[in-house]
Design a protein around this motif. Structure first.
Motif, PDB file in Angstrom:
ATOM      1  N   PRO A 173       0.804  -1.219   0.000  1.00  0.00           N
ATOM      2  CA  PRO A 173       0.000   0.000   0.000  1.00  0.00           C
ATOM      3  C   PRO A 173       0.837   1.269   0.000  1.00  0.00           C
ATOM      4  O   PRO A 173       1.088   1.844   1.032  1.00  0.00           O
ATOM      5  N   GLU A 174       1.262   1.726  -1.154  1.00  0.00           N
ATOM      6  CA  GLU A 174       1.960   3.015  -1.226  1.00  0.00           C
ATOM      7  C   GLU A 174       1.027   4.077  -1.805  1.00  0.00           C
ATOM      8  O   GLU A 174       1.458   5.154  -2.175  1.00  0.00           O
ATOM      9  N   GLY A 175      -0.211   3.735  -1.954  1.00  0.00           N
ATOM     10  CA  GLY A 175      -1.181   4.751  -2.371  1.00  0.00           C
ATOM     11  C   GLY A 175      -1.420   4.836  -3.863  1.00  0.00           C
ATOM     12  O   GLY A 175      -2.218   5.645  -4.308  1.00  0.00           O
ATOM     13  N   PRO A 197       9.514  -2.170  -1.945  1.00  0.00           N
ATOM     14  CA  PRO A 197       9.720  -3.408  -1.172  1.00  0.00           C
ATOM     15  C   PRO A 197       9.384  -3.217   0.305  1.00  0.00           C
ATOM     16  O   PRO A 197       9.931  -3.932   1.153  1.00  0.00           O
ATOM     17  N   GLN A 198       8.501  -2.274   0.627  1.00  0.00           N
ATOM     18  CA  GLN A 198       8.243  -1.902   2.010  1.00  0.00           C
ATOM     19  C   GLN A 198       8.098  -3.078   2.983  1.00  0.00           C
ATOM     20  O   GLN A 198       8.832  -3.165   3.961  1.00  0.00           O
ATOM     21  N   THR A 199       7.156  -3.978   2.706  1.00  0.00           N
ATOM     22  CA  THR A 199       6.916  -5.020   3.712  1.00  0.00           C
ATOM     23  C   THR A 199       8.114  -5.973   3.800  1.00  0.00           C
ATOM     24  O   THR A 199       8.466  -6.434   4.875  1.00  0.00           O
ATOM     25  N   PHE A 200       8.754  -6.215   2.674  1.00  0.00           N
ATOM     26  CA  PHE A 200       9.911  -7.125   2.703  1.00  0.00           C
ATOM     27  C   PHE A 200      11.064  -6.552   3.502  1.00  0.00           C
ATOM     28  O   PHE A 200      11.752  -7.259   4.220  1.00  0.00           O
ATOM     29  N   LYS A 201      11.268  -5.240   3.351  1.00  0.00           N
ATOM     30  CA  LYS A 201      12.409  -4.696   4.109  1.00  0.00           C
ATOM     31  C   LYS A 201      12.109  -4.722   5.601  1.00  0.00           C
ATOM     32  O   LYS A 201      13.003  -4.927   6.418  1.00  0.00           O
ATOM     33  N   GLN A 202      10.839  -4.588   5.959  1.00  0.00           N
ATOM     34  CA  GLN A 202      10.502  -4.692   7.375  1.00  0.00           C
ATOM     35  C   GLN A 202      10.692  -6.123   7.864  1.00  0.00           C
ATOM     36  O   GLN A 202      11.168  -6.353   8.964  1.00  0.00           O
ATOM     37  N   MET A 448      -0.916   9.049   5.470  1.00  0.00           N
ATOM     38  CA  MET A 448      -0.275  10.032   4.604  1.00  0.00           C
ATOM     39  C   MET A 448       0.997   9.450   3.986  1.00  0.00           C
ATOM     40  O   MET A 448       1.278   9.681   2.819  1.00  0.00           O
ATOM     41  N   HIS A 449       1.741   8.684   4.752  1.00  0.00           N
ATOM     42  CA  HIS A 449       2.932   8.041   4.176  1.00  0.00           C
ATOM     43  C   HIS A 449       2.546   6.615   3.767  1.00  0.00           C
ATOM     44  O   HIS A 449       2.310   6.356   2.608  1.00  0.00           O
ATOM     45  N   HIS A 450       2.486   5.708   4.693  1.00  0.00           N
ATOM     46  CA  HIS A 450       1.877   4.399   4.457  1.00  0.00           C
ATOM     47  C   HIS A 450       1.474   3.814   5.799  1.00  0.00           C
ATOM     48  O   HIS A 450       1.880   4.325   6.842  1.00  0.00           O
ATOM     49  N   ILE A 489       9.770   6.059  10.756  1.00  0.00           N
ATOM     50  CA  ILE A 489       9.986   5.027  11.769  1.00  0.00           C
ATOM     51  C   ILE A 489       8.706   4.200  11.758  1.00  0.00           C
ATOM     52  O   ILE A 489       7.611   4.752  11.691  1.00  0.00           O
ATOM     53  N   ARG A 490       8.873   2.882  11.782  1.00  0.00           N
ATOM     54  CA  ARG A 490       7.709   2.019  11.592  1.00  0.00           C
ATOM     55  C   ARG A 490       7.068   1.629  12.914  1.00  0.00           C
ATOM     56  O   ARG A 490       7.707   1.689  13.967  1.00  0.00           O
ATOM     57  N   ILE A 491       5.868   1.141  12.772  1.00  0.00           N
ATOM     58  CA  ILE A 491       5.208   0.527  13.913  1.00  0.00           C
ATOM     59  C   ILE A 491       5.839  -0.865  14.062  1.00  0.00           C
ATOM     60  O   ILE A 491       5.894  -1.611  13.088  1.00  0.00           O
TER      61      ILE A 491
END
Ligand code: ASP
Length: 589
Positions: A173-175, A197-202, A448-450, A489-491
């Motif tokens: 979900p990057e919008g 690759p947002q979720t993968f990098k997390q 607003m960001h993701h 910074i992520r949740i």
């Protein structure tokens, strides 16, 4: 090797050496007794010379058959040129040919392969491989290579590891809209190409990789603009056990390093600007800070220098806000009309533009003289810190809209006044973004960001009561008014993440179906983590002072998302469609 040297290599030091060069024929100049050939390769151009009486006649005859872009190999001796050319590094020498061979003929190219070409955009795109032979585009791609190399050097030194993540994945979900790929082996199901690759990098952080990066292709199915491509490249990064400040320091360091390595420029520490400040003073979350011209509010909730003079437009406005264009009181009627037309264009949508000329003799001339006396205008001028000779440009209306409109006007006036020099660089961080924004259309909150961005800890209490007020641990890097990178910074907490999904309108089942893998992973010990991604194509363009990212992509797509060289997208064979279990609806046309 079919050569001993490249076409950019020979100097006076090589005099009398016997050399072999290979390359493309840029031009042949036949002066009867003497023939010159400019031979080109990636490294430069070297002049070959053949002379009647000195060069064997068969070779001279062969030279006369050469056309533009023929691929040849020439053997010869390096001599000093009689007439030197100081415009090219090999301009002191020429190679007297003793042997010549055509390696491959070439059809007449559809445009001139020179710095000043006669080929239009479309033609050059269709024959991109010929366009790529031109210096300009080649230099751009070399710069791109050097930037990538320097990025890897910097990050490697800081113990970042480059890890490849998959391309056939599930929606991130990057919008934007996803590009989808039907699965033959799982009929009726689709992969999505990564918007990042947002979720993968997390997940790599959960896996203990600690510092990850990747120079990676991302895909977003959006309408295109000069600075957008459906597939683009990110420098994608993530770090564990960090706070916002650590991420900012690390990546400010990266960009400073790139400026130093690539441009030889030392850039100063990046100022930090709050999102709210950026919106109030520049009407944009990516302000161009190469020039000042900050917004000044003449009427807001706190003060009002414009009402009760009988001018309804301003009396009714929520916000009256202007900019002071230094030294522009001399603008002509025509220039002011053009600016008015500019803000009234549908893309900008202002109803009109108020101007106030603060003349050098300290008199005023404005478009609202009917309503405002010189004392009133002087008050405006003082509020806007204007001096005689300056021009005030003022817009009014609903706060958000006016700010957006004035942002466009500020940039336009900045360009007109020569304040946006492309070889000058102004970098900053925009911080403290709101976590959520409300979308009127869908009546839903959006991240607003993701959705993986963490709220500021002190604002978590507001999540239920006043979501609009919650600030995020999110940041953007802006250079010359271009958003170069952004992150957060992520949740790292499963419960907080679930709350966020709920706020964003995901049912538990939907959240589970879409992001269950991530929330599950968080159950097994997630380190605090955060990161950032840079738009690599944009970074190349901004560093080079160019607006279009297309010039930095070897094989870009056009404004309709087409590659006109390979003619893609294209229809596919009905058997392929059948194999994928898809039914095509009849074409609407
Ligand atoms: N994935 C984000 C983006 O593509 C960047 C980030 O949060 O690191 O904008």
């Amino acid at each position: 090797m079919l050569r001993t040297h490249t076409c950019g290599e020979l100097r006076l030091d090589h005099l009398n050496e016997k050399v072999t060069l290979s390359g493309w024929v840029q031009t042949v100049r036949d002066k009867g007794k003497i023939i010159w050939i400019d031979l080109r390769d990636r490294y430069g151009i070297t002049q070959l010379v053949m002379e009647e009486g000195k060069t064997p006649t068969t070779l001279i005859d062969l030279a006369r058959t050469l056309g533009r872009e023929f691929v040849i190999q020439a053997v010869g001796t390096v001599n000093e040129r009689a007439a030197k050319n100081d415009k090219i590094p090999t301009g002191n020498i020429e190679v007297s040919v003793t042997n010549l061979q055509v390696l491959n003929k070439a059809a007449l190219p559809p445009f001139k392969i020179e710095d000043e070409t006669d080929g239009g955009d479309d033609l050059r795109m269709k024959f991109r491989y010929l366009d790529l032979r031109r210096n300009l585009i080649r230099q751009n791609l070399i710069l791109r290579h050097r930037l990538a190399k320097a990025t890897r050097d910097y990050l490697d030194q800081l113990a970042f590891i480059e890890v490849e993540t998959p391309v056939l994945i599930k929606s991130t979900p990057e919008g934007a809209r996803d590009f989808l790929v039907p699965s033959r082996m799982n009929l009726g199901q689709f992969y999505a190409l990564p918007q990042s690759p947002q979720t993968f990098k997390q997940l790599l952080m959960v896996a203990g990789f600690d510092r990850y990066y990747q120079i990676v292709k991302c895909f977003r199915d959006e309408d295109l603009r000069a600075d957008r491509q459906p597939e683009f490249t990110q420098i994608d990064c993530e770090m564990s056990f960090v706070e916002q400040e650590d991420v900012l320091q690390t990546f400010e360091g990266l960009v400073k390093y790139l400026f130093k390595e690539i441009k030889g420029i030392e850039v100063a520490d990046f100022p930090r600007m709050h999102y709210a400040e950026a919106m109030k003073y520049y009407g944009s979350d990516k302000p161009d800070t190469r020039f000042d011209m900050k917004f000044v509010e003449l009427k807001n909730t706190e003060r009002d220098l414009t009402s009760a003079k009988g001018f309804k437009v301003l009396d009714e406005a929520e916000l009256v806000v202007g900019i002071c264009a230094k030294g522009a009181a001399s603008y002509s009627r025509k220039q002011l009309d053009t600016l008015t037309d500019f803000v009234k264009r549908p893309q900008i949508g202002a109803k009109g533009l108020i101007y106030v000329k603060y003349n050098t003799d300290s008199t005023f001339k404005s478009s609202v003289d009917k309503f405002y006396a010189p004392e009133d205008l002087k008050q405006w001028a003082d509020a806007m810190d204007a001096q005689p000779g300056d021009l005030l440009l003022i817009l009014s209306g609903k706060t958000q809209q006016v700010r957006k409109q004035l942002n466009e006007l500020r940039l336009e006036v900045g360009s007109q006044l020569g304040l946006r020099d492309k070889q000058q660089f102004s970098c900053l961080w925009v911080v403290d973004f709101p976590l959520l924004e409300f979308d009127e259309e869908t009546q839903r909150w959006h991240a607003m960001h993701h959705p993986f961005t963490s709220p500021k800890p002190e604002d978590i209490g507001l999540l239920a009561s006043e979501p609009a007020k919650v600030k995020a641990n999110a940041y953007d890097m802006v250079i010359n008014g271009v958003e170069i990178g952004g992150g957060s910074i992520r949740i790292a907490d499963e419960t907080l993440q679930a709350r966020l999904f709920e706020l964003l309108g995901f049912s538990q089942e939907e959240a589970e179906a879409q992001f269950g893998f991530l929330m599950n992973a968080f159950k097994y010990g997630a380190p605090p983590h955060g990161g950032i991604a840079f738009g690599f194509d944009r970074l190349c363009a901004v560093l080079s002072g160019v607006d279009s990212i297309r010039d930095f992509i070897a094989f870009p797509k056009n404004n309709s998302g087409r590659d006109v060289m390979i003619e893609s997208p294209a229809t596919i064979d009905p058997s392929q469609i059948q194999e994928l279990g898809i039914k095509l609806l009849p074409n609407k046309e």
